[in-house]
Design a protein around this motif. Sequence first.
Motif, PDB file in Angstrom:
ATOM      1  N   LEU A  78       0.850  -1.233   0.104  1.00  0.00           N
ATOM      2  CA  LEU A  78       0.051  -0.076   0.262  1.00  0.00           C
ATOM      3  C   LEU A  78       0.844   1.390  -0.096  1.00  0.00           C
ATOM      4  O   LEU A  78       0.274   2.347   0.112  1.00  0.00           O
ATOM      5  N   GLY A 101      -1.747  -1.133  -3.879  1.00  0.00           N
ATOM      6  CA  GLY A 101      -2.695  -1.896  -3.599  1.00  0.00           C
ATOM      7  C   GLY A 101      -2.687  -3.562  -4.099  1.00  0.00           C
ATOM      8  O   GLY A 101      -3.531  -4.207  -4.143  1.00  0.00           O
ATOM      9  N   ASP A 103      -1.968  -7.229  -4.673  1.00  0.00           N
ATOM     10  CA  ASP A 103      -2.196  -8.165  -3.845  1.00  0.00           C
ATOM     11  C   ASP A 103      -0.799  -9.066  -3.610  1.00  0.00           C
ATOM     12  O   ASP A 103       0.185  -8.878  -4.065  1.00  0.00           O
ATOM     13  N   ASP A 297       2.054  -5.650   8.594  1.00  0.00           N
ATOM     14  CA  ASP A 297       0.668  -5.704   9.258  1.00  0.00           C
ATOM     15  C   ASP A 297       0.368  -6.700  10.497  1.00  0.00           C
ATOM     16  O   ASP A 297      -0.619  -7.506  10.135  1.00  0.00           O
ATOM     17  N   LYS A 302      -5.573  -8.766  13.017  1.00  0.00           N
ATOM     18  CA  LYS A 302      -6.565  -8.391  12.030  1.00  0.00           C
ATOM     19  C   LYS A 302      -7.624  -9.594  12.038  1.00  0.00           C
ATOM     20  O   LYS A 302      -8.812  -9.523  12.144  1.00  0.00           O
ATOM     21  N   THR A 312     -18.494  -5.715   8.387  1.00  0.00           N
ATOM     22  CA  THR A 312     -17.489  -4.638   8.252  1.00  0.00           C
ATOM     23  C   THR A 312     -17.899  -3.808   7.070  1.00  0.00           C
ATOM     24  O   THR A 312     -18.711  -4.360   5.973  1.00  0.00           O
ATOM     25  N   ARG A 314     -16.240  -0.295   4.382  1.00  0.00           N
ATOM     26  CA  ARG A 314     -15.105   0.645   4.329  1.00  0.00           C
ATOM     27  C   ARG A 314     -15.995   2.240   4.197  1.00  0.00           C
ATOM     28  O   ARG A 314     -16.843   2.563   3.400  1.00  0.00           O
ATOM     29  N   ASP A 320     -11.510   1.343   7.672  1.00  0.00           N
ATOM     30  CA  ASP A 320     -12.546   0.061   7.681  1.00  0.00           C
ATOM     31  C   ASP A 320     -13.395  -0.158   9.031  1.00  0.00           C
ATOM     32  O   ASP A 320     -12.620  -0.189  10.087  1.00  0.00           O
ATOM     33  N   TYR A 322     -15.754  -2.039  11.827  1.00  0.00           N
ATOM     34  CA  TYR A 322     -15.995  -3.326  12.142  1.00  0.00           C
ATOM     35  C   TYR A 322     -16.831  -3.243  13.201  1.00  0.00           C
ATOM     36  O   TYR A 322     -16.701  -2.612  14.228  1.00  0.00           O
ATOM     37  N   GLU A 335      -5.979  -0.700   6.397  1.00  0.00           N
ATOM     38  CA  GLU A 335      -5.754  -2.376   6.494  1.00  0.00           C
ATOM     39  C   GLU A 335      -4.887  -2.680   7.528  1.00  0.00           C
ATOM     40  O   GLU A 335      -4.283  -3.966   7.452  1.00  0.00           O
ATOM     41  N   ARG A 337      -1.963  -1.746   7.822  1.00  0.00           N
ATOM     42  CA  ARG A 337      -0.292  -1.486   7.375  1.00  0.00           C
ATOM     43  C   ARG A 337       0.062  -0.273   7.813  1.00  0.00           C
ATOM     44  O   ARG A 337      -0.545   0.458   8.313  1.00  0.00           O
ATOM     45  N   SER A 342       0.345   3.899   3.775  1.00  0.00           N
ATOM     46  CA  SER A 342      -0.915   3.750   3.246  1.00  0.00           C
ATOM     47  C   SER A 342      -2.065   4.750   3.174  1.00  0.00           C
ATOM     48  O   SER A 342      -2.700   4.780   2.212  1.00  0.00           O
TER      49      SER A 342
END
Length: 418
Positions: A78, A101, A103, A297, A302, A312, A314, A320, A322, A335, A337, A342
């Motif tokens: 990120l 972003g 993966d 992270d 998490k 959850t 955004r 985010d 929760y 996230e 991180r 980020s």
Amino acid sequence: MDCDVKDLALAVTGRERIEWAAGEMPVLALIRERFEKERPLAGVRVGACLHVTTETANLMETLGAGGAEVALCASNPLSTQDDVAAALCDQTGIKTFAIKGEDTETFFRHIDAVLDTRPHITMDDGADMVSVLHKQRAEQIAEIIGGTEETTTGVIRLRAMAADGALKYPIVSVNDADTKHLFDNRFGTGQSTIDAIMRATNRLLAGRRIVVCGYGMCGRGVASRARGMGAHVIVTEVDPTSALEAVMEGYTVMSLREAARIGDIFVTVTGDTGVIRREHMELMKDGAILANSGHFDVEIDKPALADLATGTRRIRQFVDEYTMADGRKLHLLGEGRLVNLSAAEGHPAAVMDMSFANQALAAEWVVQRRGTLEPRVYEVPVEIDKDVARLKLHAMGVEIDTLTDEQDRYLHSWEQGT
């Protein structure tokens, strides 16, 4: 050009921002000027796994000016600034593999792409490239002259490897340089972390209880900047000496379990795993904000947070939400991180100037000692560290005193008393 970036059309904007950062990096500019004349890295391939930011771009271009062939990937999925990655790919000849972003699969594919260039020098921020080399591409290690490591977390991993006899080539711990950790870790992390929290949430910090987990140099910076914004700062620690320092600095120090009940914003800066866990989340008040400014992270659990949540969403770009079973809402930034990269732009260029000056000079130092260094973690030589400090003071227009001959003799004599 062999690259993988989001959009080359972003290159013009990226170049403008790289030039803006360069205006705050006079020490690196002086090194680049010398490198262009002397070419100390001629014929050397450098593989870098760093945060792809405007400051990093200036380091990469400095290495290129010194004659190096450079390839770059991101050290965090990120942290990439896509316009900077585009500018490096399109305008400099630096092979760049980084997309904000990306993966996990793409992240490691990009590390492999850099390693495919067969680097002689590695530059890491978190030791992921070193780890991949040792675990999956050990046949390349014979080609490596040495490396550098930027951050505390990476140095911890490398020293663990060295202690186990697993580290197979010499690496300089740039993080241990005084002109790095006293400034980058403290002033850089402090300002950029608070900046990121404010950007991500638009919350007023004054009057809130901010819990800083860890009181190393990064924690000191975050605590200081939070207090400067009017927050009530609580520090949690596992080291008694660091905890005592925080008490003497005027902060409230308590266990994280106790702090969990009253904190409004939590920031982890420890370099360790599982700092904020299920038992802490179960105690947090409705609306609590969780942020991590450690490299990986793993400081905020998490999986436990997700397991506790019944839903959850955004709610903002980097927030985010929760929802717990009892209706409480906890908010995770970026996230989990590195929040300063980020959700913001990372450290100011003025402090990265010193960190990356150390990187460039450490790379030169390793190349000059090709074949003579043992496979272990080295500290930045004192003369390099002091030279960076002197250059920075000069660039700032600050003059300091020097010892007189008498003072120098006194400090080096055991015979002279009162």
